[in-house]
Design an enzyme around this catalytic site. Structure first.
Site, PDB file in Angstrom:
ATOM      1  N   TYR A  16       0.845  -1.256  -0.059  1.00 25.41           N
ATOM      2  CA  TYR A  16       0.013   0.008  -0.010  1.00 25.41           C
ATOM      3  C   TYR A  16       0.698   1.399   0.227  1.00 25.41           C
ATOM      4  O   TYR A  16       0.153   2.326  -0.556  1.00 25.41           O
ATOM      5  CB  TYR A  16      -0.881  -0.066   1.300  1.00 25.41           C
ATOM      6  CG  TYR A  16      -1.774  -1.271   1.414  1.00 25.41           C
ATOM      7  CD1 TYR A  16      -2.873  -1.262   0.453  1.00 25.41           C
ATOM      8  CD2 TYR A  16      -1.414  -2.219   2.411  1.00 25.41           C
ATOM      9  CE1 TYR A  16      -3.750  -2.634   0.574  1.00 25.41           C
ATOM     10  CE2 TYR A  16      -2.230  -3.344   2.544  1.00 25.41           C
ATOM     11  CZ  TYR A  16      -3.467  -3.498   1.586  1.00 25.41           C
ATOM     12  OH  TYR A  16      -3.943  -4.543   1.586  1.00 25.41           O
TER      13      TYR A  16
ATOM     14  N   LYS B  31     -16.453   1.052   6.423  1.00 22.45           N
ATOM     15  CA  LYS B  31     -17.428   1.793   5.844  1.00 22.45           C
ATOM     16  C   LYS B  31     -18.470   0.952   5.092  1.00 22.45           C
ATOM     17  O   LYS B  31     -18.059  -0.079   4.734  1.00 22.45           O
ATOM     18  CB  LYS B  31     -17.094   2.802   5.285  1.00 22.45           C
ATOM     19  CG  LYS B  31     -16.169   3.955   6.215  1.00 22.45           C
ATOM     20  CD  LYS B  31     -15.648   5.278   5.280  1.00 22.45           C
ATOM     21  CE  LYS B  31     -14.991   6.203   6.264  1.00 22.45           C
ATOM     22  NZ  LYS B  31     -14.395   7.418   5.707  1.00 22.45           N
TER      23      LYS B  31
ATOM     24  N   GLY C  51     -14.072   9.937   8.554  1.00 23.27           N
ATOM     25  CA  GLY C  51     -13.902  11.276   8.144  1.00 23.27           C
ATOM     26  C   GLY C  51     -12.606  11.449   6.834  1.00 23.27           C
ATOM     27  O   GLY C  51     -12.749  10.465   6.363  1.00 23.27           O
TER      28      GLY C  51
ATOM     29  N   ALA D 190      -5.393   7.040   3.563  1.00 23.14           N
ATOM     30  CA  ALA D 190      -4.393   6.473   4.364  1.00 23.14           C
ATOM     31  C   ALA D 190      -3.022   6.953   4.036  1.00 23.14           C
ATOM     32  O   ALA D 190      -2.160   7.069   5.098  1.00 23.14           O
ATOM     33  CB  ALA D 190      -4.290   4.712   4.064  1.00 23.14           C
TER      34      ALA D 190
ATOM     35  N   LYS E 234     -21.264   8.310   0.431  1.00 20.04           N
ATOM     36  CA  LYS E 234     -20.360   8.758  -0.382  1.00 20.04           C
ATOM     37  C   LYS E 234     -19.489   8.352  -1.378  1.00 20.04           C
ATOM     38  O   LYS E 234     -19.044   8.760  -2.392  1.00 20.04           O
ATOM     39  CB  LYS E 234     -19.389   9.747   0.628  1.00 20.04           C
ATOM     40  CG  LYS E 234     -18.616   8.890   1.669  1.00 20.04           C
ATOM     41  CD  LYS E 234     -17.129   8.564   1.218  1.00 20.04           C
ATOM     42  CE  LYS E 234     -16.494   7.481   2.190  1.00 20.04           C
ATOM     43  NZ  LYS E 234     -14.845   7.438   1.884  1.00 20.04           N
TER      44      LYS E 234
ATOM     45  N   ASN F 213     -13.548   4.647  -5.681  1.00 19.88           N
ATOM     46  CA  ASN F 213     -14.880   4.865  -6.358  1.00 19.88           C
ATOM     47  C   ASN F 213     -14.947   5.917  -7.509  1.00 19.88           C
ATOM     48  O   ASN F 213     -15.412   5.906  -8.372  1.00 19.88           O
ATOM     49  CB  ASN F 213     -15.757   5.190  -5.145  1.00 19.88           C
ATOM     50  CG  ASN F 213     -15.940   4.066  -4.132  1.00 19.88           C
ATOM     51  OD1 ASN F 213     -16.546   3.119  -4.419  1.00 19.88           O
ATOM     52  ND2 ASN F 213     -15.224   4.152  -3.121  1.00 19.88           N
TER      53      ASN F 213
END
Length: 336
Positions: free
Chosen positions: A51, A108, A138, A142, A194, A259
């Site tokens: 990551y 989420k 929030g 990352a 969202k 997304n």
């Protein structure tokens, strides 16, 4: 000074970023449990290249593949696994622990089995060990947290004391600030919806590249999320905060957002990417059937969210998304 024993369940990007942050506090003892040997080995060497490429993370984090090595005597357990295995993994952890730690949910989305926010489902599971639950949410990528970029997020719990206790373990940081809220429903709905809206703004970006168009879709979408928050018993004002507009803006306008990028790719390549891409990492795609069901069940008029669902269910082309959304906007009063 009391040492806080903190366990992270999962070794993904967001969990690693928060674990790295907390490990910089000498009063925190941070452990991570995961199922990917390469990630576990890398974390123990001060890296997680899956990551964060060459970025270094704290060598104070101890990662392990054996849950028995890290499950006991924890003060806080952060749930940072993908939402598709969240309940199953939480049940496993509850059966392993020997005390009543505070659980912190980082996932989420919505529970597809109940259409509820995760806190409702998770509280039923952790009731067995008499633990409390808070949710961290929030505007936060990352990698920016690992790079120590100034970041602010919400920690939400019906019991404000639980939220404040979590803030204490972050209090050492000068760049990452946490603020308490009590609107569990509103915060979690924002966190789920969202991602769906971001697919729509990604399509709009690729379709028109006009700030006029994207602003229209974004503004209307925020209004629709606010309406769903009120419908499900959340607080209307939550949409104006970090977990609302803050996280929506982040996710719906940046190419760092999975997304938003998925929406752009969906417009360019069409429905074949749904078959070819691992959509289980696209949270908006995972949540759209639930949102579609809520809209139909309550006979709601939500032009943008409804049109995104129609695209993802392949009822309309991504190329028609903006046109359909804009044409439907006159069907209801904004202040309804």
């Amino acid at each position: 000074m009391k040492i806080n024993n903190i366990l992270f369940i999962g070794t993904g990007a967001w969990g690693t970023a928060i674990a790295n942050l907390l490990a910089s506090n000498p009063n925190n003892n941070v452990k991570m449990w995961g199922i990917d040997k390469n990630e576990v080995d890398a974390i123990n060497k001060g890296k997680n290249p899956q990551y964060f490429k060459s970025l270094r993370i704290s060598r104070k984090i101890h990662a392990t593949l054996k849950i028995s090595e890290c499950s006991n005597n924890n003060d806080y357990i952060f749930l940072s696994v993908p939402s598709k295995v969240l309940k199953e993994t939480t049940k496993m952890i509850v059966n392993e622990i020997n005390n009543s730690p505070t659980f912190v949910n980082l996932a989420k989305g919505l529970d597809k089995d109940t259409n509820d926010v995760w806190s409702i489902s998770l509280k039923k599971i952790i009731k067995k060990c008499e633990s409390s639950l808070v949710t961290l949410s929030g505007p936060s990528f990352a990698i920016d947290v690992v790079k120590k970029k100034p970041t602010t997020v919400d920690v939400v719990s019906e019991n404000i004391k639980d939220a404040i206790n979590i803030i204490k373990i972050f209090s050492h940081s000068t760049y990452f600030k946490v603020f308490p809220l009590t609107d569990e429903i509103g915060v979690q709905l924002c966190g789920a919806l969202k991602n769906l809206l971001a697919i729509g703004t990604g399509i709009a970006k690729e379709n028109h590249s006009s700030i006029n168009t994207i602003s229209s879709i974004l503004t209307q979408g925020i209004s629709e999320i606010r309406k769903l928050i009120c419908l499900r018993g959340g607080y209307e004002d939550t949409i104006m905060g970090l977990s609302g507009i803050g996280d929506i803006f982040l996710t719906c306008t940046s190419n760092q957002s999975r997304n938003f990028s998925f929406g752009r790719e969906l417009f360019k390549k069409g429905f074949k990417i749904i078959k070819n891409k691992k959509t289980n990492t696209i949270e908006g795609y995972s949540v759209f059937p639930i949102v579609e069901s809520i809209i139909k069940k309550n006979n709601l008029k939500l032009p943008v969210l409804e049109s995104i669902c129609e695209v993802l269910s392949q009822k309309i082309s991504p190329r028609d998304f903006v046109k359909f959304s804009i044409s439907k906007m006159g069907l209801f009063e904004r202040n309804e």
